[in-house]
Design a protein around this motif. Structure first.
Motif, PDB file in Angstrom:
ATOM      1  N   TYR A 112      16.918  -7.672  13.108  1.00 44.65           N
ATOM      2  CA  TYR A 112      16.185  -7.174  14.441  1.00 44.65           C
ATOM      3  C   TYR A 112      17.287  -5.890  14.574  1.00 44.65           C
ATOM      4  CZ  TYR A 112      16.050  -6.126  19.423  1.00 44.65           C
ATOM      5  OH  TYR A 112      16.029  -5.681  20.723  1.00 44.65           O
ATOM      6  N   LYS A 113      18.748  -6.053  14.462  1.00 48.59           N
ATOM      7  CA  LYS A 113      19.580  -4.992  14.838  1.00 48.59           C
ATOM      8  C   LYS A 113      19.205  -3.701  13.836  1.00 48.59           C
ATOM      9  CE  LYS A 113      23.659  -7.515  16.472  1.00 48.59           C
ATOM     10  NZ  LYS A 113      23.735  -6.710  17.653  1.00 48.59           N
ATOM     11  N   LYS A 114      19.010  -3.973  12.590  1.00 48.38           N
ATOM     12  CA  LYS A 114      18.692  -2.972  11.705  1.00 48.38           C
ATOM     13  C   LYS A 114      17.441  -2.229  11.982  1.00 48.38           C
ATOM     14  CE  LYS A 114      20.816  -5.116   7.696  1.00 48.38           C
ATOM     15  NZ  LYS A 114      20.785  -5.826   6.451  1.00 48.38           N
ATOM     16  N   ALA A 115      16.238  -3.212  12.324  1.00 49.37           N
ATOM     17  CA  ALA A 115      14.921  -2.616  12.645  1.00 49.37           C
ATOM     18  C   ALA A 115      14.916  -1.639  14.015  1.00 49.37           C
ATOM     19  CB  ALA A 115      14.084  -3.695  12.871  1.00 49.37           C
ATOM     20  N   LYS A 116      15.875  -2.088  14.774  1.00 56.16           N
ATOM     21  CA  LYS A 116      15.764  -1.535  16.067  1.00 56.16           C
ATOM     22  C   LYS A 116      16.329  -0.002  15.874  1.00 56.16           C
ATOM     23  CE  LYS A 116      17.227  -1.833  20.981  1.00 56.16           C
ATOM     24  NZ  LYS A 116      18.047  -2.825  22.064  1.00 56.16           N
ATOM     25  N   VAL A 117      17.183  -0.027  14.870  1.00 57.86           N
ATOM     26  CA  VAL A 117      17.801   1.676  14.602  1.00 57.86           C
ATOM     27  C   VAL A 117      16.711   2.400  13.954  1.00 57.86           C
ATOM     28  CG1 VAL A 117      19.493   2.892  13.506  1.00 57.86           C
ATOM     29  CG2 VAL A 117      20.197   0.882  14.560  1.00 57.86           C
ATOM     30  N   GLU A 118      15.922   1.655  13.100  1.00 57.11           N
ATOM     31  CA  GLU A 118      15.077   2.365  12.357  1.00 57.11           C
ATOM     32  C   GLU A 118      13.523   2.598  12.971  1.00 57.11           C
ATOM     33  OE1 GLU A 118      14.470   1.157   8.307  1.00 57.11           O
ATOM     34  OE2 GLU A 118      16.457   0.518   8.113  1.00 57.11           O
ATOM     35  N   ASN A 119      13.336   1.867  14.093  1.00 58.23           N
ATOM     36  CA  ASN A 119      12.302   2.074  14.705  1.00 58.23           C
ATOM     37  C   ASN A 119      11.843   3.446  15.349  1.00 58.23           C
ATOM     38  OD1 ASN A 119       9.680   1.135  16.066  1.00 58.23           O
ATOM     39  ND2 ASN A 119      10.562  -0.002  17.491  1.00 58.23           N
ATOM     40  N   LYS A 120      11.035   4.098  14.804  1.00 57.41           N
ATOM     41  CA  LYS A 120      10.747   5.750  15.379  1.00 57.41           C
ATOM     42  C   LYS A 120       9.394   5.701  15.816  1.00 57.41           C
ATOM     43  CE  LYS A 120      15.046   6.443  14.390  1.00 57.41           C
ATOM     44  NZ  LYS A 120      16.133   6.639  15.566  1.00 57.41           N
ATOM     45  N   ASN A 121       8.376   4.663  15.066  1.00 57.72           N
ATOM     46  CA  ASN A 121       6.845   4.985  15.374  1.00 57.72           C
ATOM     47  C   ASN A 121       6.120   3.805  16.035  1.00 57.72           C
ATOM     48  OD1 ASN A 121       7.039   7.581  13.876  1.00 57.72           O
ATOM     49  ND2 ASN A 121       7.503   6.131  11.935  1.00 57.72           N
ATOM     50  N   GLY A 122       6.909   3.029  16.699  1.00 56.97           N
ATOM     51  CA  GLY A 122       6.220   1.878  17.146  1.00 56.97           C
ATOM     52  C   GLY A 122       6.712   1.419  18.632  1.00 56.97           C
ATOM     53  N   SER A 123       6.209   0.405  19.088  1.00 55.45           N
ATOM     54  CA  SER A 123       6.838  -0.189  20.422  1.00 55.45           C
ATOM     55  C   SER A 123       8.321  -0.250  20.270  1.00 55.45           C
ATOM     56  CB  SER A 123       6.020  -1.473  20.944  1.00 55.45           C
ATOM     57  OG  SER A 123       4.817  -1.354  20.547  1.00 55.45           O
ATOM     58  N   ASN A 124       8.937  -0.257  21.584  1.00 54.57           N
ATOM     59  CA  ASN A 124      10.390  -0.383  21.644  1.00 54.57           C
ATOM     60  C   ASN A 124      10.798  -1.743  21.395  1.00 54.57           C
ATOM     61  OD1 ASN A 124      11.909   2.044  22.560  1.00 54.57           O
ATOM     62  ND2 ASN A 124      10.608   2.014  24.431  1.00 54.57           N
ATOM     63  N   PHE A 125      11.746  -2.075  21.044  1.00 55.37           N
ATOM     64  CA  PHE A 125      12.281  -3.503  20.921  1.00 55.37           C
ATOM     65  C   PHE A 125      13.257  -3.652  22.058  1.00 55.37           C
ATOM     66  CE2 PHE A 125      11.800  -3.004  16.113  1.00 55.37           C
ATOM     67  CZ  PHE A 125      10.488  -3.663  16.068  1.00 55.37           C
ATOM     68  N   ILE A 126      12.925  -4.568  23.110  1.00 60.43           N
ATOM     69  CA  ILE A 126      13.616  -4.464  24.346  1.00 60.43           C
ATOM     70  C   ILE A 126      14.571  -6.094  24.425  1.00 60.43           C
ATOM     71  CG2 ILE A 126      12.480  -3.066  25.574  1.00 60.43           C
ATOM     72  CD1 ILE A 126      10.877  -5.522  26.783  1.00 60.43           C
ATOM     73  N   GLY A 127      14.977  -6.615  23.299  1.00 60.57           N
ATOM     74  CA  GLY A 127      15.431  -7.870  23.251  1.00 60.57           C
ATOM     75  C   GLY A 127      14.722  -8.856  22.296  1.00 60.57           C
ATOM     76  N   LEU A 128      15.257 -10.037  22.106  1.00 59.88           N
ATOM     77  CA  LEU A 128      14.662 -11.306  21.164  1.00 59.88           C
ATOM     78  C   LEU A 128      14.502 -12.317  22.148  1.00 59.88           C
ATOM     79  CD1 LEU A 128      17.459 -11.266  18.483  1.00 59.88           C
ATOM     80  CD2 LEU A 128      14.825 -10.866  18.414  1.00 59.88           C
ATOM     81  N   HIS A 129      13.304 -12.866  22.072  1.00 63.64           N
ATOM     82  CA  HIS A 129      12.829 -14.024  22.639  1.00 63.64           C
ATOM     83  C   HIS A 129      12.844 -15.174  21.858  1.00 63.64           C
ATOM     84  CE1 HIS A 129       9.058 -16.429  24.664  1.00 63.64           C
ATOM     85  NE2 HIS A 129      10.378 -16.736  24.589  1.00 63.64           N
ATOM     86  N   LEU A 130      13.407 -16.276  22.126  1.00 69.07           N
ATOM     87  CA  LEU A 130      13.872 -17.441  21.144  1.00 69.07           C
ATOM     88  C   LEU A 130      12.816 -18.661  21.808  1.00 69.07           C
ATOM     89  CD1 LEU A 130      16.148 -15.919  20.080  1.00 69.07           C
ATOM     90  CD2 LEU A 130      17.405 -17.879  20.003  1.00 69.07           C
ATOM     91  N   GLU A 131      11.852 -18.889  20.972  1.00 71.79           N
ATOM     92  CA  GLU A 131      10.912 -19.880  21.590  1.00 71.79           C
ATOM     93  C   GLU A 131      11.177 -21.000  20.725  1.00 71.79           C
ATOM     94  OE1 GLU A 131       6.057 -20.640  22.326  1.00 71.79           O
ATOM     95  OE2 GLU A 131       6.878 -19.262  20.910  1.00 71.79           O
ATOM     96  N   ASP A 165      21.510  -9.984  21.640  1.00 69.41           N
ATOM     97  CA  ASP A 165      20.405  -9.335  21.756  1.00 69.41           C
ATOM     98  C   ASP A 165      19.086 -10.522  22.563  1.00 69.41           C
ATOM     99  OD1 ASP A 165      20.834  -6.671  20.746  1.00 69.41           O
ATOM    100  OD2 ASP A 165      20.887  -7.783  18.662  1.00 69.41           O
ATOM    101  N   ILE A 166      19.444 -11.824  22.580  1.00 70.34           N
ATOM    102  CA  ILE A 166      18.706 -12.586  23.275  1.00 70.34           C
ATOM    103  C   ILE A 166      18.674 -12.087  24.631  1.00 70.34           C
ATOM    104  CG2 ILE A 166      18.300 -14.938  23.881  1.00 70.34           C
ATOM    105  CD1 ILE A 166      20.169 -15.556  21.155  1.00 70.34           C
ATOM    106  N   VAL A 167      17.495 -12.105  25.165  1.00 69.28           N
ATOM    107  CA  VAL A 167      17.067 -11.798  26.705  1.00 69.28           C
ATOM    108  C   VAL A 167      16.440 -12.775  27.342  1.00 69.28           C
ATOM    109  CG1 VAL A 167      17.423  -9.225  26.366  1.00 69.28           C
ATOM    110  CG2 VAL A 167      15.185 -10.265  26.376  1.00 69.28           C
ATOM    111  N   ARG A 168      15.908 -13.855  26.441  1.00 67.04           N
ATOM    112  CA  ARG A 168      14.923 -14.928  27.097  1.00 67.04           C
ATOM    113  C   ARG A 168      15.034 -15.862  25.956  1.00 67.04           C
ATOM    114  NH1 ARG A 168       8.261 -14.395  27.363  1.00 67.04           N
ATOM    115  NH2 ARG A 168       8.148 -16.673  27.977  1.00 67.04           N
ATOM    116  N   TRP A 169      14.844 -17.237  26.358  1.00 63.51           N
ATOM    117  CA  TRP A 169      14.809 -18.447  25.593  1.00 63.51           C
ATOM    118  C   TRP A 169      13.970 -19.561  26.425  1.00 63.51           C
ATOM    119  CZ3 TRP A 169      19.819 -19.765  22.481  1.00 63.51           C
ATOM    120  CH2 TRP A 169      19.440 -20.637  21.490  1.00 63.51           C
ATOM    121  N   SER A 170      12.833 -19.666  25.582  1.00 67.92           N
ATOM    122  CA  SER A 170      11.975 -20.805  26.157  1.00 67.92           C
ATOM    123  C   SER A 170      12.288 -22.126  25.583  1.00 67.92           C
ATOM    124  CB  SER A 170      10.495 -20.789  25.754  1.00 67.92           C
ATOM    125  OG  SER A 170      10.039 -19.289  26.198  1.00 67.92           O
TER     126      SER A 170
END
Length: 394
Positions: A112-131, A165-170
């Motif tokens: 996730y950390k690596k992808a957030k840096v490289e993500n230029k052409n898609g939806s924002n990553f705004i944190g992780l949701h653990l289900e 990076d966790i912002v939500r946990w179900s």
């Protein structure tokens, strides 16, 4: 350098729709006007051609799309999922895990950390949701039962300490230790959400008191009225309606919930308390046929048909194949909800639930320039993330 979107039907705060023009600079909305905005020499001009201009869609619960899952263990998977969802109007999303080994979980954190840096052409990553993995066995749905367990401080403290990076946990609040875990999540400003649960109403009330203010995919994987020793007990479904401030999310794909339940939720909770979610797996945006729920390596086989993913024996759904535009379209065309309310449930309300409403979820000066243009049938014409066009079908 800025961008001006002209001749658009702007969905403004308060449900107003105005024919006007918008300008963004450096990733922020800087001007909104019904009058013509004079461009500088360096500004890019986009003609909205009378399309609706909405805040970007925010998906609080998605596992994948385009043939990829966030549990696949690659940066490529994260980026391809973000690009696919952006084509359907999503500008921000929460990558969501499934029950798994802790090793897979830690690997997902690193990727996730690596992808957030490289993500230029898609939806924002705004944190992780653990289900999961702290779920009721009886309400597990398509979650792999071999990983289910009750929360222990030793385990979840280690997990929480391994990432910020966790912002939500179900989780299921009736499990041993779950309320203490919920308190710890709140202490860390992580949203605890009721999910895959056999809790009775009274247990849901206790969970709410310690900070469980949200319910994961209402009606899916949760208790309703039951009998125990001949006595009736209300469940989590009833608690969702009885607790006025409880927010909920629904998979509004028209399959998980029929028209009657979509209308019921809307009538009694209202657009201020409902978030639309895809809960999509890798099959979103893909043709019907065999697929996998979870990682390619350790996931479960599923079948995509009838606009949904199912377990191979067709005994239960196994995640949706919906995209955000389909959710909005379903609420308008099937549930007969007004356009502005359907948009609110896909933008402003999820932003408030996850605590990013100071920057996202509305078209106002100073807000992030996350925007989506669409036509009368909610066909996406353009998606703008942080002021940059990531999808264009004008």
């Amino acid at each position: 350098m800025g961008t001006i979107i002209k001749n658009a039907r702007i969905i403004a705060p308060g449900g107003k729709i105005i024919l006007g023009n918008l300008k963004c600079e450096e990733g922020k909305i800087v001007s909104i006007s019904q009058e013509e905005l004079l461009p500088s020499e360096k500004d890019t001009i986009i003609d909205g051609k009378g399309s609706y201009l909405s805040p970007g869609f925010i998906d609080l619960h998605t596992h994948g799309a385009g043939g990829y899952d966030f549990m696949d263990g690659t940066v490529e998977a994260f980026l391809k999922i973000a690009e696919m969802h952006a084509k359907h109007g999503t500008t921000s999303l929460l990558p969501t895990t499934l029950t798994s080994t802790n090793e897979e979980l830690y690997s997902t954190f690193d990727i996730y950390k690596k992808a957030k840096v490289e993500n230029k052409n898609g939806s924002n990553f705004i944190g992780l949701h653990l289900e999961g993995p702290y779920f009721s066995f009886n309400q597990r749905g398509a979650q792999d039962p071999k990983y289910l367990r009750s929360p222990s401080p030793e385990e979840y403290t280690e997990i929480l300490g391994s990432t910020e990076d966790i912002v939500r946990w179900s989780l299921a609040p009736e499990l041993d230790g779950a309320l203490d875990f919920g308190r710890e999540l709140c202490r860390r400003n992580i949203l605890p959400s009721i999910a895959h649960t056999d809790a009775i109403y009274e247990e849901a009330i206790e969970a709410y008191k310690v900070g469980f203010r949200h319910i994961t995919h209402l009606y899916s994987g949760m208790s309703t009225i039951t009998r125990r020793n001949a006595f009736r007990y209300a469940g989590v479904v009833e608690a969702a309606y009885m607790i006025d401030d409880m927010t909920v999310e629904i998979i509004a794909d028209g399959v998980h919930l029929p028209k009657s339940l979509l209308q019921f939720v809307y009538k009694f909770k209202g657009p201020d308390k409902i978030a639309l979610i895809t809960d999509s797996m890798r099959g979103a945006g893909m043709p019907d046929g065999p697929s996998i729920l979870g990682s390619v390596k350790d996931g479960q086989p599923v079948i995509i048909e009838d606009g949904v993913a199912k377990l191979p024996d067709r005994s239960a759904f196994a995640g949706s194949v919906a995209t955000a535009d389909r959710l909005v379209r379903t609420m308008i065309q099937v549930a007969e909800v007004p356009l502005v309310d359907a948009i609110k449930m896909m933008t402003e309300t999820p932003a408030k639930i996850i605590g990013i409403d100071r920057d996202k979820g509305k078209i106002s000066i100073g807000m992030d320039a996350d925007l989506v243009l669409f036509d009368e049938n909610i066909n996406i014409k353009m998606t703008v993330v942080n002021g940059s066009v990531v999808y264009n079908d004008l």
